[in-house]
Design an enzyme around this catalytic site. Sequence first.
Site, PDB file in Angstrom:
ATOM      1  N   ASP A  76     -18.203 -41.664 -15.030  1.00 31.37           N
ATOM      2  CA  ASP A  76     -19.235 -40.679 -14.735  1.00 31.37           C
ATOM      3  C   ASP A  76     -20.406 -40.821 -15.704  1.00 31.37           C
ATOM      4  O   ASP A  76     -20.457 -41.746 -16.530  1.00 31.37           O
ATOM      5  CB  ASP A  76     -18.659 -39.255 -14.713  1.00 31.37           C
ATOM      6  CG  ASP A  76     -18.344 -38.702 -16.106  1.00 31.37           C
ATOM      7  OD1 ASP A  76     -18.452 -39.452 -17.098  1.00 31.37           O
ATOM      8  OD2 ASP A  76     -17.987 -37.516 -16.205  1.00 31.37           O
ATOM      9  N   ARG A  79     -20.408 -41.500 -19.689  1.00 33.35           N
ATOM     10  CA  ARG A  79     -19.933 -42.763 -20.237  1.00 33.35           C
ATOM     11  C   ARG A  79     -21.002 -43.844 -20.095  1.00 33.35           C
ATOM     12  O   ARG A  79     -21.779 -43.835 -19.137  1.00 33.35           O
ATOM     13  CB  ARG A  79     -18.662 -43.213 -19.520  1.00 33.35           C
ATOM     14  CG  ARG A  79     -17.490 -42.243 -19.665  1.00 33.35           C
ATOM     15  CD  ARG A  79     -16.971 -42.209 -21.091  1.00 33.35           C
ATOM     16  NE  ARG A  79     -15.814 -41.352 -21.246  1.00 33.35           N
ATOM     17  CZ  ARG A  79     -15.840 -40.087 -21.644  1.00 33.35           C
ATOM     18  NH1 ARG A  79     -17.016 -39.515 -21.914  1.00 33.35           N
ATOM     19  NH2 ARG A  79     -14.742 -39.383 -21.790  1.00 33.35           N
ATOM     20  N   HIS A 113     -15.098 -33.038 -16.339  1.00 32.51           N
ATOM     21  CA  HIS A 113     -16.550 -32.930 -16.451  1.00 32.51           C
ATOM     22  C   HIS A 113     -17.148 -32.366 -15.162  1.00 32.51           C
ATOM     23  O   HIS A 113     -16.500 -32.329 -14.120  1.00 32.51           O
ATOM     24  CB  HIS A 113     -17.168 -34.303 -16.743  1.00 32.51           C
ATOM     25  CG  HIS A 113     -16.680 -34.925 -18.006  1.00 32.51           C
ATOM     26  ND1 HIS A 113     -16.743 -36.278 -18.264  1.00 32.51           N
ATOM     27  CD2 HIS A 113     -16.088 -34.370 -19.105  1.00 32.51           C
ATOM     28  CE1 HIS A 113     -16.228 -36.534 -19.446  1.00 32.51           C
ATOM     29  NE2 HIS A 113     -15.819 -35.395 -19.979  1.00 32.51           N
ATOM     30  N   HIS A 176     -12.054 -44.550 -29.166  1.00 35.11           N
ATOM     31  CA  HIS A 176     -11.921 -43.183 -28.664  1.00 35.11           C
ATOM     32  C   HIS A 176     -11.116 -42.379 -29.672  1.00 35.11           C
ATOM     33  O   HIS A 176     -10.077 -42.837 -30.167  1.00 35.11           O
ATOM     34  CB  HIS A 176     -11.230 -43.173 -27.298  1.00 35.11           C
ATOM     35  CG  HIS A 176     -11.241 -41.835 -26.622  1.00 35.11           C
ATOM     36  ND1 HIS A 176     -10.258 -40.878 -26.848  1.00 35.11           N
ATOM     37  CD2 HIS A 176     -12.113 -41.278 -25.748  1.00 35.11           C
ATOM     38  CE1 HIS A 176     -10.534 -39.806 -26.122  1.00 35.11           C
ATOM     39  NE2 HIS A 176     -11.649 -40.020 -25.454  1.00 35.11           N
ATOM     40  N   LYS A 186      -7.217 -45.270 -18.630  1.00 33.72           N
ATOM     41  CA  LYS A 186      -7.898 -43.987 -18.815  1.00 33.72           C
ATOM     42  C   LYS A 186      -8.689 -43.572 -17.569  1.00 33.72           C
ATOM     43  O   LYS A 186      -9.010 -42.397 -17.402  1.00 33.72           O
ATOM     44  CB  LYS A 186      -8.808 -44.062 -20.039  1.00 33.72           C
ATOM     45  CG  LYS A 186      -9.191 -42.726 -20.642  1.00 33.72           C
ATOM     46  CD  LYS A 186      -9.794 -42.914 -22.026  1.00 33.72           C
ATOM     47  CE  LYS A 186     -10.256 -41.587 -22.593  1.00 33.72           C
ATOM     48  NZ  LYS A 186     -11.457 -41.081 -21.927  1.00 33.72           N
ATOM     49  N   HIS A 202      -4.302 -33.587 -23.056  1.00 32.51           N
ATOM     50  CA  HIS A 202      -5.040 -33.267 -24.272  1.00 32.51           C
ATOM     51  C   HIS A 202      -4.263 -32.359 -25.226  1.00 32.51           C
ATOM     52  O   HIS A 202      -4.587 -32.291 -26.416  1.00 32.51           O
ATOM     53  CB  HIS A 202      -6.381 -32.616 -23.925  1.00 32.51           C
ATOM     54  CG  HIS A 202      -7.430 -33.598 -23.526  1.00 32.51           C
ATOM     55  ND1 HIS A 202      -7.690 -33.911 -22.216  1.00 32.51           N
ATOM     56  CD2 HIS A 202      -8.281 -34.370 -24.257  1.00 32.51           C
ATOM     57  CE1 HIS A 202      -8.661 -34.810 -22.162  1.00 32.51           C
ATOM     58  NE2 HIS A 202      -9.036 -35.103 -23.385  1.00 32.51           N
ATOM     59  N   GLN A 297     -19.717 -34.797 -26.555  1.00 26.34           N
ATOM     60  CA  GLN A 297     -19.644 -36.250 -26.669  1.00 26.34           C
ATOM     61  C   GLN A 297     -20.057 -36.716 -28.064  1.00 26.34           C
ATOM     62  O   GLN A 297     -19.475 -37.655 -28.616  1.00 26.34           O
ATOM     63  CB  GLN A 297     -20.546 -36.901 -25.613  1.00 26.34           C
ATOM     64  CG  GLN A 297     -20.163 -36.602 -24.178  1.00 26.34           C
ATOM     65  CD  GLN A 297     -18.765 -37.071 -23.822  1.00 26.34           C
ATOM     66  OE1 GLN A 297     -18.278 -38.077 -24.355  1.00 26.34           O
ATOM     67  NE2 GLN A 297     -18.103 -36.348 -22.923  1.00 26.34           N
ATOM     68  N   LYS A 300     -17.860 -37.549 -31.388  1.00 27.99           N
ATOM     69  CA  LYS A 300     -17.130 -38.808 -31.598  1.00 27.99           C
ATOM     70  C   LYS A 300     -17.775 -39.615 -32.720  1.00 27.99           C
ATOM     71  O   LYS A 300     -17.084 -40.272 -33.496  1.00 27.99           O
ATOM     72  CB  LYS A 300     -17.091 -39.608 -30.292  1.00 27.99           C
ATOM     73  CG  LYS A 300     -16.313 -38.902 -29.184  1.00 27.99           C
ATOM     74  CD  LYS A 300     -16.475 -39.572 -27.845  1.00 27.99           C
ATOM     75  CE  LYS A 300     -15.788 -38.748 -26.745  1.00 27.99           C
ATOM     76  NZ  LYS A 300     -15.998 -39.314 -25.397  1.00 27.99           N
TER      77      LYS A 300
END
Length: 424
Positions: A76, A79, A113, A176, A186, A202, A297, A300
Amino acid sequence: MNPSTKIRKIDLPFGNGVIELKIPEKNLSELILPSEPKSREDESSIVKKALLDPIGSCRLSELVNPESRIAIIVSDITRPTPSAKLLPPLLEELRLGGVRDDNITIVFALGLHRKQTEEECRKLIGDKIFENFRCIQHDRERCRHLGETSFGTPVEIFEEVLDADLIVGTGTVEFHYYAGYGGGGKCILPGVSSERAVLSFHSFYSKLFEGDPLSGRVNSPARQNIEEAAKIAGLGFILNAVIDSKKRIVAAVSGDFIKAHRKGAEYVDTMYKVPVEPADAVIASCGGFPKDINLYQATKALENAVAAVKTGGSIVLAAECPEGLGNKVYECWSRECKSPDEAVERFRENFEFGGHKSAIVGKAAKEFRLYMVSKLSEEECRNTFFTPVGTVQEALEIILAENPEARIHVMPDGGRTLPVRKEP
């Protein structure tokens, strides 16, 4: 700043643009950059070579027949996967095996998402493919139960994927924070799974996030869980890219979803694991859009930066975040948790998807001073345990006012680069 001081100018990606940092050379400890390939091989050629030489599998064209129904899973908008570059060679390989275009469905993996706009879908895969193939978005309400992994995670997969004779996954192999690496299985879990499955997947993070970092580990519990689910779902083939800081494809792997993924992880390690000595501070950009599309996001890059800083030091995160925090639960926890300790303790006692981001930042805020350059409001920054600053230059001045001799690392691609502490 002394006029005679030698200054280094460094461009830091910020959204779709760049912001400039001017840092005294005496304070620049290291510019932490990946070891990216110097040669510029044609991206299409890289992908075609990967499809001609799959790892642990015969060629994709040999797995299909003219009647085969194919589901191709694509990433999506959150990414950086270059789907528009991966799909044309992939589709040609399927056609070589006799597959008709009307038997191919392209599925956007959303996990939890938001749904994408038509414009976003077109941007991801290109107008021509969007208009000539059946393209749908994952619907977590339309999933079928297939069983459970050994971790107790239900395997519940989008029915449109399960209806295919062959499931082909695409993605990008990159570090990740939880799964060790992106890519591989994934695309199935959490990519096209039910909400219940994603939350279960999760939930294990609450037991692991205070231990050793999971990023860059191919044997992380999350990766094992992913691969069990992908096997149960019947993921038959993957095509994954490795991209550089300019978002160009520099390597690609295809074939078995475990064996090919491991080879992709080797490429990533060679390019993006960087041995460092911890410094007094780190100034880190996420690497620009889409890695800084929202704070969910962008965290990370914060996690990657942690290994490069001495305990008690400072981390400056440059992340545009035009879509805010990016998760309703994260927003709620940010309003309700009044301190880093409260966020960490709450997460220990009660896993809630989205709340894990509050705990991750809270854990970092307990060890480091956190500064943020973004489009978030001052209130949002402070609620997420960052001190808001207008520019990276302002953040640098704050750090140097406290310690004029501070040694500072700079990470222009913090979302992709993983500092690894040098052994004493």
